[in-house]
Structure formats: structure tokens, C-alpha cells
Write an enzyme that holds these catalytic residues in place. Sequence first.
Site, PDB file in Angstrom:
ATOM      1  N   GLN A 172      56.019  35.826  36.726  1.00 10.14           N
ATOM      2  CA  GLN A 172      55.312  35.851  35.435  1.00 10.14           C
ATOM      3  C   GLN A 172      55.852  36.966  34.551  1.00 10.14           C
ATOM      4  OE1 GLN A 172      51.150  35.965  36.478  1.00 10.14           O
ATOM      5  NE2 GLN A 172      51.103  33.794  37.014  1.00 10.14           N
ATOM      6  N   ASP A 319      51.560  32.087  46.871  1.00 14.79           N
ATOM      7  CA  ASP A 319      50.266  31.401  46.697  1.00 14.79           C
ATOM      8  C   ASP A 319      49.787  30.707  47.971  1.00 14.79           C
ATOM      9  OD1 ASP A 319      50.161  32.234  44.073  1.00 14.79           O
ATOM     10  OD2 ASP A 319      51.188  30.463  43.310  1.00 14.79           O
ATOM     11  N   ARG A 350      42.673  37.967  47.162  1.00 14.97           N
ATOM     12  CA  ARG A 350      42.763  36.905  48.181  1.00 14.97           C
ATOM     13  C   ARG A 350      42.774  37.437  49.609  1.00 14.97           C
ATOM     14  NH1 ARG A 350      46.681  32.666  44.924  1.00 14.97           N
ATOM     15  NH2 ARG A 350      44.961  31.597  43.871  1.00 14.97           N
TER      16      ARG A 350
HETATM   17  C1  S3P Z   1      53.608  32.033  38.849  1.00 12.19           C
HETATM   18  C2  S3P Z   1      54.026  33.155  39.486  1.00 12.19           C
HETATM   19  C3  S3P Z   1      53.282  33.801  40.579  1.00 12.19           C
HETATM   20  C4  S3P Z   1      52.248  32.861  41.199  1.00 12.19           C
HETATM   21  C5  S3P Z   1      51.456  32.140  40.147  1.00 12.19           C
HETATM   22  C6  S3P Z   1      52.381  31.322  39.245  1.00 12.19           C
HETATM   23  C7  S3P Z   1      54.421  31.498  37.740  1.00 12.19           C
HETATM   24  O1  S3P Z   1      52.620  34.925  40.059  1.00 12.19           O
HETATM   25  O2  S3P Z   1      51.370  33.570  42.034  1.00 12.19           O
HETATM   26  O3  S3P Z   1      50.527  31.264  40.757  1.00 12.19           O
HETATM   27  O4  S3P Z   1      54.177  30.347  37.305  1.00 12.19           O
HETATM   28  O5  S3P Z   1      55.323  32.204  37.283  1.00 12.19           O
HETATM   29  P1  S3P Z   1      53.343  36.378  39.980  1.00 12.19           P
HETATM   30  O6  S3P Z   1      54.516  36.228  39.118  1.00 12.19           O
HETATM   31  O7  S3P Z   1      52.341  37.313  39.387  1.00 12.19           O
HETATM   32  O8  S3P Z   1      53.665  36.718  41.400  1.00 12.19           O
END
Ligand code: S3P
Length: 432
Positions: A172, A319, A350
Site C-alpha cells: 500500500q 492476509d 489480528r
Molecule cells: C494490500 C496490501 C497489504 C494487504 C492488504 C491489501 C494492497 O497491506 O494486507 O489487504 O492491496 O496493496 P500492506 O501493504 O499494508 O501490507
Amino acid sequence: MSKIIQIAKTGGLTGAITIPGDKSISHRSIMLSGLADTPVTITNFLHAADCWSTINCMRALGVIVEEDKGGVLTVQGKGLYGLSEPSDVLDAGNSGTTIRLLTGLLGAQPFFSVLTGDASIRNRPMARVIAPLAKMGLQIAGRGQSRYAPLAISAPEQVRGIEYDMPVASAQVKSAILLAALYANTPTTITEPIPSRDHTERMFETFGIPVKREGRAIILEPIQKIAAPKRLDVPGDISSAAFWLVAASIIPNSELALINVGINPTRTGILDVLTQMGADITITNNRWSGREPVADIVVRSANLKGVTIEAEIIPRLIDEIPILAVAALFAEGQTVVKGAEELRVKETDRLKAVALELGKMGATITENPDGLVIDGPQSINAAICDSHHDHRMAMSLAVAGSAAQGVTITESDCVKISYPDFFDVLSKLRQD
Ligand code: S3P
């Protein structure tokens, strides 16, 4: 859907399931199509609450998104420089991907916007995104030291490329930087401590934006325009398939065919760990959906054994820890999860929620600051458990209850976030 659901023990799960569209890729498909000059048709989009949060935010920026009766979307974008100032606060709902990625995109726009979300989102750290974006010249304000939402985003004077060493592996954060970097006048280099999911990089390439990879570094040069595909097909979400992979493994007399599962190597940690645990998994019909690899997967009941899940693999199954904790309860020997402190800042904490809720079923789970220790096999009982408004907790509890003595789940309607018909599919597969 009822907020409380009762799940009974089942003697086996059999059948074929077409896995719903990948959540991460669905978000990105709308955002990139929204920046295109030509229409994009998106098939197998995930029609779940999180992805609709992204659609609604993009619509508020002027992007036209139409849905036909079969759920196929057509997006008429505004071009790279055509988004318009929203007249109201943008609501990301429960979606971390929506708020974090849009923070990067909106921060680079020549207008003011405010991004917020539900109570969970307003307690998830945004400083990790705001810090690198501020180095790029973006102006984003949030609450307190963790920079919680609501976020007030002002027009930047200029967007500069950066060289950024990410302290935490997070797709993200990486994607927020990459979206802002589309507007930078100098190159951007991002180095990840451990590679995280690379759907943004692949989607950029699908939209004609070159992305260079050098070891753990990702390099984006300034761009002039994007060249959108006419059609995008979203692969099935391996994070949704994960519940069936574990359910069929631990429930005797089960055999499930999982159709159209995305097997991007940055996401397949669950397959590696379950295989190491002794799961009976066959991957067939390998193919491509655009730049994303896809396959069908057959999974049958098996005797699992405990394993150690090290920090290096965590980003590839970030996840899937709640459902792997369920698998560990049914496995012979000890399972140890290490380096998973990121789970504490997901939809809920979690690590805590897994220990607490499976604990209500009689499980003994040791919660460490960065992980879990689970000795198996353990016999667990029926209980009333809470989802903590976390979709992946609700589905993990449902699998645990189906495999053991049943479970009642409160706040179960949160499955609408990523897998709205999960409970219907579960009831169709049961061989009671
Ligand atoms: C996601 C990245 C992950 C994941 C989330 C979706 C994404 O989060 O846990 O469900 O779509 O880029 P993080 O980047 O915070 O690890």
C-alpha cells in the site's frame, strides 16, 4: 445478511468454486482506468464493499463507472490531468488500500480533498504513507503522531521524485508513492526490505507505463501519458481461495476445485506453507490474465504438520495468517509465526483477535509481540465468537467451526468487505 450466523460442523466439503476477483487488483484497475483517456472494460471485478469504496471515490473525482447486469464495469477515465476537485469528503469505508493509494494519487493533484473512512480506518497509521509523500512535496495533514484519518490534502507546489528505502514491506505504501510519482518531474526509486505484492507495477505496465526493477529497487521515470488497454480481466483472489485451501485440507472427506486463482508469486506464500505442512494441493491449467499468472487448484483433505513461518515470507501471505492459525490447530506438532507484527495494524489487531476468538473455542494460542505459537492438534469446541468487524476473522472462524464442533459468529456481515457470498458458498459445498 444477518449479523449473527451459526455454522455447524460438517463431514466434508466438495465441489467447484469460481474464486471472486482479486481485491487488490480490482482497486488498482479502477484507479488506473480513471486516469486513462480511453474507456476500459473490466471483467471479474470484485463486487465487494472495499472495491465499491474505491469506485465511489473515483466517481466523486469525475470518473464515470458503469456496471452492466453481469457485473462487468466500463470506466471512462478523465486522463492523467483531468480529475476534478471533489465537493465532499471522500469515504474509503473499511478499505486500507483505498485510503492509502488514494492519498498518493490525490496528494499529487492541483486541488483540495479530504479522505476518511470507518472507525477501523480512522485508527490505522497513515504516517507511513504521509512521510515519503511529504518528501515528494505533497501536503497531507492527519490526526496526531500516527497521522490518522481524516486526512486533509492540499495542492502541492511541485511533485518531486524520491529515493526511498521503505522501513516496512507494504504494497500500500509502495503503491501510494508510485501513484504520486506519475506526476513527478524526476525519477523515483523505491527499495523494499522484502518484496511485497507487485500488482501496481504490473498494472502500470498494462497501462503502458514502464517500470524498471533492479534487485529490490523499483524505478519509475517521469511519464507523459498512459496507454490504457481496452479490456482488463481481474484474476480470482488467492486470499479468498485461502479459506477453501485450509477448509478442504483440515475437514476429512473434502475435495474442492478452485477455479481461476491468481498465483502471482508475491501472493503465493499460502501455497508454499500449506505444501510444507503436507497439504494435498495440485495446481493445474496455468495461464495468464494480462500480466498476472492464474491457475486452477485442486485441494483434498490431508494430515497436516506444524511448521515455522519466518519473517521473510510474511509479505507473501500477510492476509492469510488468521486462516493459517486455524490450519495449525489441526496440524500435528508446533506452528510458529514470526515477524508478523504488521498484523497488529490491519482491519483489527489480528494476532490478538486470533488468540482471543479461537481461545473462546478452547484453543491455546500463545501470542508473541510479532507472532503466534500454536501446538497441535487441539480439539476445539463450539462457542460464540466475534469477528471484530474483520472479514478475514469471520471467515477463519467459520472454517474452524465447520471443521470442529460448530461456531456462532457475531458481526458476521463484515464478509461483504471481500467475499459477500462466502457463507452461501460454504453451505452449498457441505456434505453434512
Ligand atoms: C494490500 C496490501 C497489504 C494487504 C492488504 C491489501 C494492497 O497491506 O494486507 O489487504 O492491496 O496493496 P500492506 O501493504 O499494508 O501490507
